[in-house]
Design an enzyme around this catalytic site. Structure first.
Site, PDB file in Angstrom:
ATOM      1  N   GLN A 146      -5.874  -1.960   9.365  1.00 34.10           N
ATOM      2  CA  GLN A 146      -5.693  -3.287   8.763  1.00 34.10           C
ATOM      3  C   GLN A 146      -6.352  -4.366   9.637  1.00 34.10           C
ATOM      4  OE1 GLN A 146      -3.827  -3.818   5.758  1.00 34.10           O
ATOM      5  NE2 GLN A 146      -4.714  -5.860   5.910  1.00 34.10           N
ATOM      6  N   ASP A 181     -11.913   2.680   3.429  1.00 34.88           N
ATOM      7  CA  ASP A 181     -12.184   1.249   3.291  1.00 34.88           C
ATOM      8  C   ASP A 181     -13.654   0.981   2.993  1.00 34.88           C
ATOM      9  OD1 ASP A 181     -10.436  -0.779   3.360  1.00 34.88           O
ATOM     10  OD2 ASP A 181     -10.285  -0.929   5.547  1.00 34.88           O
ATOM     11  N   LYS A 231       0.846  -1.201   0.000  1.00 31.72           N
ATOM     12  CA  LYS A 231       0.000   0.000   0.000  1.00 31.72           C
ATOM     13  C   LYS A 231       0.876   1.243   0.000  1.00 31.72           C
ATOM     14  CE  LYS A 231      -3.936  -2.220   2.084  1.00 31.72           C
ATOM     15  NZ  LYS A 231      -4.475  -2.785   3.306  1.00 31.72           N
TER      16      LYS A 231
END
Ligand code: NDP
Length: 286
Positions: free
Chosen positions: A97, A120, A53
């Site tokens: 995460q 997200d 990322k």
């Protein structure tokens, strides 16, 4: 033989456009979009994801801020970090995460992320916006699926779209996004009476189960467009999808490979959402 929908090539094209827009923001407003990634614990797989990322952000000019916390961090400490990132003007998107250690309630953390920074798309506000068809952050993998369908020139209006899988991160949101594009959508799951019959009706088939080759190639309607979200590791170490590729490839008009299909689009859509978050913040402040 089906046309192969090349996720890497589509992701490259989308990333090029994102970079142009990021450069534009820098020129016009003197700001760069910022993404904060929070990683708890030392799971090697998650560390690789976070590194990828970071690399992808760098390539398009998005600033990335990594926060590595030990697995022993308390829920309170993690919440405090999320609250401080919510207030940080340089941070436009926040990604926590998953999975988090068992002593931390994931929903509490995900719900603490400001809906304005929810790149997200997992916050209930983002999910609600999707349900009512309003502007908001769409989750990255389903958004990637939609971009692949668009890139493959797949018209959705009036088509029978069948989604196999009903998770909150893939199946349900992708079904709603197909509905938004005027497809007639069926959602299948582990209790569906005849998966084979449902799959056979699909003009557009999206499969997100997590079981190698569960969808047989000979179930697929000739000419269907097939998007295989599944990622499964075989005993020989190779990755494979949920759809039996070789036979599906003979019947479908277009199909995504695994790997190299949906996978590359997921990080790309995270960049897309971070850019959106930065643009939205400019709009709010004007
Ligand atoms: P979940 O385990 O959360 O959901 C799986 C779904 O498949 C469930 O809805 C389940 O039904 C359904 N299912 C299980 N068995 C059957 C069956 N025999 N027949 C029909 N449906 C069945 O998985 P995710 O949605 O998180 O992920 C799905 C796959 O996609 C995984 O392989 C994952 O690795 C991959 N993935 C890939 C990403 C990428 O970037 N490429 C990102 C996210 C996921 P029920 O609800 O009834 O249990």
């Amino acid at each position: 033989m089906a046309a192969i929908i090349d996720g890497k090539a589509v992701a490259r094209e989308v990333q090029k456009k994102i970079k142009e827009e990021v450069d534009g923001l820098e020129r016009r407003w003197g700001m760069a979009p910022g993404l904060a990634v929070v990683l708890v614990g030392d799971d090697p797989g998650s560390h690789i994801y976070v590194k990828n990322k970071e690399k992808a952000c760098k390539e398009v000019g998005i600033k990335s801020f990594e926060h590595f916390l030990p697995a022993t961090v308390s829920e309170k400490e993690l919440l405090a970090l999320v609250h401080s990132l919510n207030k940080d003007k340089d941070v436009h998107g926040i990604l926590v995460q998953l999975p988090l250690p068992a002593h931390i309630r994931s929903e509490r953390i995900l719900q603490a992320v400001s809906p304005f920074k929810d790149v997200d798309g997992f916050h209930p506000v983002s999910q609600g916006m999707l349900v009512i068809g309003a502007d908001g952050f769409r989750p990255c993998t389903p958004l990637g699926v939609m971009k692949l369908l668009e890139a493959a020139g797949c018209a959705l209006k009036g088509k029978n779209a069948v989604v196999v899988g009903r998770s909150n991160i893939v199946g349900k949101p992708v079904a709603l996004m197909l509905l938004e594009k005027h497809a007639t959508v069926t959602i299948c799951h582990s209790r569906t009476a005849s998966l084979r019959d449902e799959v056979a009706r699909a003009d557009v088939l999206v499969v997100a189960i997590g079981k190698a080759g569960l969808v047989r190639g000979d179930w697929i309607k000739p000419g269907a467009v097939v998007i295989d979200v599944g990622v499964n590791r075989l005993p020989n170490g190779k990755l494979t999808g949920d759809v039996e590729f070789e036979t599906a490839n003979e019947r479908a008009s277009a199909i995504t490979p695994v790997p190299g299909g949906v996978g590359p689009m997921t990080i790309c859509m995270l960049l897309y959402n971070t850019l959106k978050a930065a643009k939205d913040s400019i709009q709010r402040e004007r």
